[in-house]
Motif scaffolding. Structure first.
Motif, mmCIF file in Angstrom:
data_model
loop_
_atom_site.group_PDB
_atom_site.id
_atom_site.type_symbol
_atom_site.label_atom_id
_atom_site.label_comp_id
_atom_site.label_asym_id
_atom_site.label_seq_id
_atom_site.Cartn_x
_atom_site.Cartn_y
_atom_site.Cartn_z
ATOM 1 N N TRP A 30 0.938 -1.256 -0.207
ATOM 2 C CA TRP A 30 -0.201 0.072 -0.066
ATOM 3 C C TRP A 30 0.840 1.257 -0.111
ATOM 4 N N THR B 138 -3.092 -0.444 9.366
ATOM 5 C CA THR B 138 -2.385 -1.121 8.260
ATOM 6 C C THR B 138 -3.385 -2.119 7.841
ATOM 7 N N TYR C 3 0.572 5.180 0.987
ATOM 8 C CA TYR C 3 -0.104 6.232 1.802
ATOM 9 C C TYR C 3 0.503 7.622 1.266
ATOM 10 N N TRP D 238 -2.101 5.524 11.798
ATOM 11 C CA TRP D 238 -2.966 4.688 10.665
ATOM 12 C C TRP D 238 -3.459 3.258 10.876
ATOM 13 N N HIS E 260 -5.696 0.148 5.750
ATOM 14 C CA HIS E 260 -5.229 0.966 4.751
ATOM 15 C C HIS E 260 -5.850 2.489 4.950
ATOM 16 N N LYS E 261 -6.202 3.037 6.099
ATOM 17 C CA LYS E 261 -6.674 4.243 6.286
ATOM 18 C C LYS E 261 -5.959 5.202 7.467
ATOM 19 N N LEU E 262 -6.229 6.325 7.521
ATOM 20 C CA LEU E 262 -5.949 7.089 8.468
ATOM 21 C C LEU E 262 -7.086 7.168 9.738
ATOM 22 N N VAL F 54 -8.028 9.755 0.058
ATOM 23 C CA VAL F 54 -6.645 9.634 0.114
ATOM 24 C C VAL F 54 -6.023 10.584 1.147
ATOM 25 N N GLY G 38 -2.291 12.261 3.384
ATOM 26 C CA GLY G 38 -1.009 12.151 3.658
ATOM 27 C C GLY G 38 -0.441 13.410 4.202
ATOM 28 N N GLN H 133 3.763 0.911 2.526
ATOM 29 C CA GLN H 133 3.774 -0.691 3.423
ATOM 30 C C GLN H 133 3.868 -1.581 2.720
#
Length: 809
Positions: A186, A537, A188, A535, A540-542, A504, A506, A777
């Motif tokens: 992934w 894992t 980010y 985050w 796959h998000k904040l 998305v 960052g 990741q």
């Protein structure tokens, strides 16, 4: 190259300061017999009783000549001494200059003479230590075996490491590449802060964008990613072919590890298979590729490219043949974007700083006409443009206006017979407060504009009458679904009726702090943008984000997983509750930046490493919510870079900016362990120190002391991951105590990799770029578990709306 030379000078200054501090610290306790004549004073007289000369000078700098000595105290301590030439002259110049013996006394008391002729480098530069005056990239690393210890020289400074008792014959050790490998899982982040027109939507339901060296294809509904990874440096621009399948992406030139410039190019690739179809312009472009565009009227037969050279060369390429059709100098000013006229491939438009050019392609050559501003104020920047359905050109500028351009016949009355047509402003429409960063034409002729300062998206009718507007933060208007890219490095998805949400996110500035949760699929990042982000894992998000008063540089989770400590740039450090996201403790140690936070294995202590050369140790109680100063480790002559706790929680191993390895007895009152030999068999709960016997092999031939920014041993103690200064992540077998240890190397970052960490179960590795603001990741694959490549996923529901890239929302 200038940055490389500056870094080399800073390294030398740092080592000079540490050498002088080291010498003065020891001379401070030396009672010189001032009643003696100076001429009769020898070096042995100047040293404390029981101290013997150990070794000759190991390094030569541009303006000083250092002399490296080792002293043995009554307990058998060995420490490195650096005597600057000025100190040498103050004591006795003849005694030091004529010093020609190098005695080594092992822990058992035996002494052997190690003359320069008998010293054989094991790895690194073939030069002997006396010859280590080379440039930063030509042999700064050398390793020498001396009985039960190994000396590793980095930039002329000796680092002594003792061979553990369980290794009987060091020379017979065999290093193998690790069985484990990494596969990118992934990405980010999104590069929106300084790039335009870099967000597209495919018919497959995938959003295409880039960050660092990776072009990401993110399926919005399925929440899966695929990655195009054929670029060798940062991707700078992206465009889509009229067939909506092929993509073209251009990269910056970059440099190799020796500072030599690499060649930029453009890749044309298939978005469905990720296969590279063509490589355009290798050896043609300078510095990088700034803008690319396919022609539309002829089904994408041509590709237009603008490079980042001083003249911003504009070239047109035949896509079928991969050959250059024509090339011309564009302008010395910055160029932001280029596009073909969708109805006529012989017309090309470029815009940028204070200009808009209308180009005509004819008979294999390009001619240009500059847009005439006339009575209208000339803006500092023309940020973007689109073609209206009527054939007019609409531009957005830094004054907040949308300008409508059209052709005007030649002014025969003023210019006489033969006057040519010109491109002039037909209409000016006030659109935004601040710059208009992007324009997007909708199917029915309506227009979307994205502003900067006012954070607005405005929908305009075909005749440029404002219909609806909204701020992205709480947008509620009606219309089609769009994707919005922002200069805060986020991508938002939404409609004018339902509003927008971030899909998305960052960081927006350099990152250094990285920590993984001890028992959950969670990790934390922090950096110069003052954001602390947590985050997930697995998803796959904040999870959540908070803003601090200063920027964070380091972090560590308490072993109970309930709190996390974050070290800041001012000497402050905070303790955050993971559930409430609130600051529950706030402390300050010194007034310089903190570089490392590390809890002891049982969570009873917290060690804080600072740039003021001290390690502050705290007692931790109440499940990580209460802290009290326990002691301070005082002995390093440069800033703390890395530290680790022993498995029993009683000792600390630390590295510093001048390449020292020191050991501390925390249980005994934070005392410096003077006999480093006694620590050779100690087991460490974590291994993040970049200098040490067990990780000596990660230093590649030709390395200097700043080439490795971070490393991390896996919890299984099978592998060690390394973050280097050349945009790469390496995976080594652990331990790897021999030079030239084989490893797996991975690319993806576009700047120095600042940190790496394994997740709690070693299933993934997180790596963090500095200036590229990218978090990668990696899935840790063991032999027989790889699926053989990137995942392919099924196509989901197609998104109905267009895609725009809006800056600074």
């Amino acid at each position: 190259m200038m940055e490389g030379r500056l870094q080399a000078q800073e390294d030398e200054i740092m080592l000079l300061k540490s050498s002088l501090a080291d010498a003065l610290r020891r001379l401070h306790g030396v009672p010189l017999a001032l009643t003696r004549p100076v001429q009769s004073l020898s070096l042995e007289d100047a040293l404390p009783e029981g101290m013997s000369l150990m070794e000759e000078a190991r390094a030569k700098f541009h303006h000083i000549q250092g002399l490296e000595l080792e002293e043995k105290d009554e307990e058998g301590e060995e420490k490195d001494l650096s005597w600057a030439s000025s100190v040498e002259e103050a004591i006795h110049p003849t005694a030091i200059r004529n010093l020609q013996r190098d005695d080594h006394q092992d822990p058992n008391g035996s002494t052997e003479s190690l003359s320069s002729a008998s010293q054989t480098p094991i790895s690194g530069s073939p030069a002997t230590p006396k010859d280590l005056s080379a440039s930063p990239r030509s042999g700064p690393l050398s390793i020498i075996l001396e009985g039960q210890s190994i000396k590793m020289f980095i930039r002329g400074r000796p680092i002594t490491m003792y061979v553990p008792s369980n290794i009987q014959n060091y020379e017979d050790l065999r290093m193998e590449p690790p069985v484990e490998t990494l596969e990118l899982d992934w990405v980010y982040g999104y590069r929106g802060r300084d790039c335009r027109a870099n967000l597209y939507l495919l018919s497959s339901g995938e959003a295409v964008y880039f960050i660092a060296c990776v072009v990401v294809l993110y399926h919005i509904n399925n929440r899966t990613q695929r990655h195009y990874r054929k670029h060798t440096d940062c991707v700078r621009c992206l465009t889509i072919h009229p067939d909506k399948v092929r993509m073209a992406s251009g990269q910056t030139a970059g440099v190799d590890k020796d500072g030599k410039p690499l060649q930029p190019y453009v890749h044309i690739w298939d978005s469905s298979t990720l296969i590279t179809l063509q490589q355009i312009g290798l050896g043609t472009f300078e510095r990088g590729v700034g803008s690319v565009a396919f022609s539309f009227a002829d089904a994408g037969a041509f590709l237009c490219v603008i490079d980042d050279s001083n003249e911003h060369m504009l070239s047109v390429w035949d896509c079928a043949k991969g050959t250059k059709h024509t090339e011309v100098k564009s302008t010395n000013e910055a160029v932001f974007t280029v596009e073909f006229n969708p109805s006529d491939s012989t017309n090309i438009i470029t815009c940028g700083k204070s200009h808009i050019y209308f180009w005509t392609l004819s008979a294999g050559s390009l001619t240009k006409k500059q847009g005439i501003f006339g009575k209208y104020k000339k803006p500092k920047f023309i940020q973007c443009f689109v073609f209206s359905l009527t054939g007019d050109v609409l531009t957005g500028d830094s004054e907040g206006n949308i300008l409508t351009w059209g052709k005007s016949p030649g002014d025969v009355k003023t210019l006489g017979k033969g006057a040519k047509e010109t491109f002039q402003i037909m209409r000016q429409t006030r659109a935004h407060d601040g710059s208009v960063f992007t324009l997007c034409m909708l199917q029915g002729g309506a227009l979307l504009s994205g502003g900067g300062k006012d954070r607005k998206i405005i929908r305009w009718s075909a005749d440029l009458a404002p219909e609806r507007e909204c701020e992205v933060k709480d947008a509620y208007v009606n219309g089609e679904e769009v994707l919005v890219g922002t200069t805060r490095n986020a991508i938002l998805r939404g409609t004018f009726s339902d509003g927008f949400v971030a899909i998305v996110q960052g960081h927006v500035d350099e990152m250094w702090g990285l920590a993984t949760h001890p028992s959950q699929d969670v990790f934390l990042t922090c950096g110069h943008d003052r954001q602390v982000c947590v985050w997930n894992t697995a998803e796959h998000k904040l999870d959540w984000c908070t803003t601090l008063e200063e920027y964070g540089l380091c972090a560590d989770f308490c072993p109970n997983g309930a709190v996390v400590s974050v070290g800041l740039s001012t000497g402050r450090w905070l303790v955050l509750d993971l559930q409430t996201k609130e600051v529950i403790s706030d402390y300050t140690d010194g007034n310089e930046q903190l570089s490392v936070m590390r809890y002891s294995p049982d969570g009873s202590f917290l060690a804080v490493g600072s740039h003021d050369n001290f390690i502050y140790v705290y007692n931790v109680t109440e499940c990580g919510r209460r802290y009290s100063r326990y002691g301070k480790c005082n002995g390093h002559s440069s800033f703390i870079t890395h530290l680790d706790w022993s498995k029993d929680g009683k000792y600390i191993m630390s590295n510093s900016g001048d390449y020292e390895i020191l050991y501390w007895d925390v249980a005994g009152g934070c005392k410096l362990l003077r006999n480093r030999y006694e620590s050779k068999d100690r087991e460490w709960a974590s291994y993040t120190c970049v200098l040490g016997f067990h990780v000596m092999g990660v230093w590649l031939e030709g390395s200097d002391g700043t080439d490795i920014n971070a490393l991390c041993r896996s919890h299984s103690e099978r592998v060690v991951a390394v973050a280097d200064d050349f945009c790469k992540v390496h995976l080594f077998q652990y331990p790897c105590p021999k030079p030239k240890a084989p490893n797996h190397s991975y690319e993806g970052h576009g700047s120095h990799v600042t940190n790496v960490r394994f997740t709690h179960c070693d299933s993934h590795l997180l790596s963090m770029g500095g200036k590229d603001t990218c978090i990668l990741q990696w899935e840790v694959k063991r032999a027989g578990t790889s699926d053989g490549g990137d995942r392919l996923h099924s196509t989901g529901r197609e998104l109905a709306g267009p895609c725009i890239s809006v800056q600074k929302l």
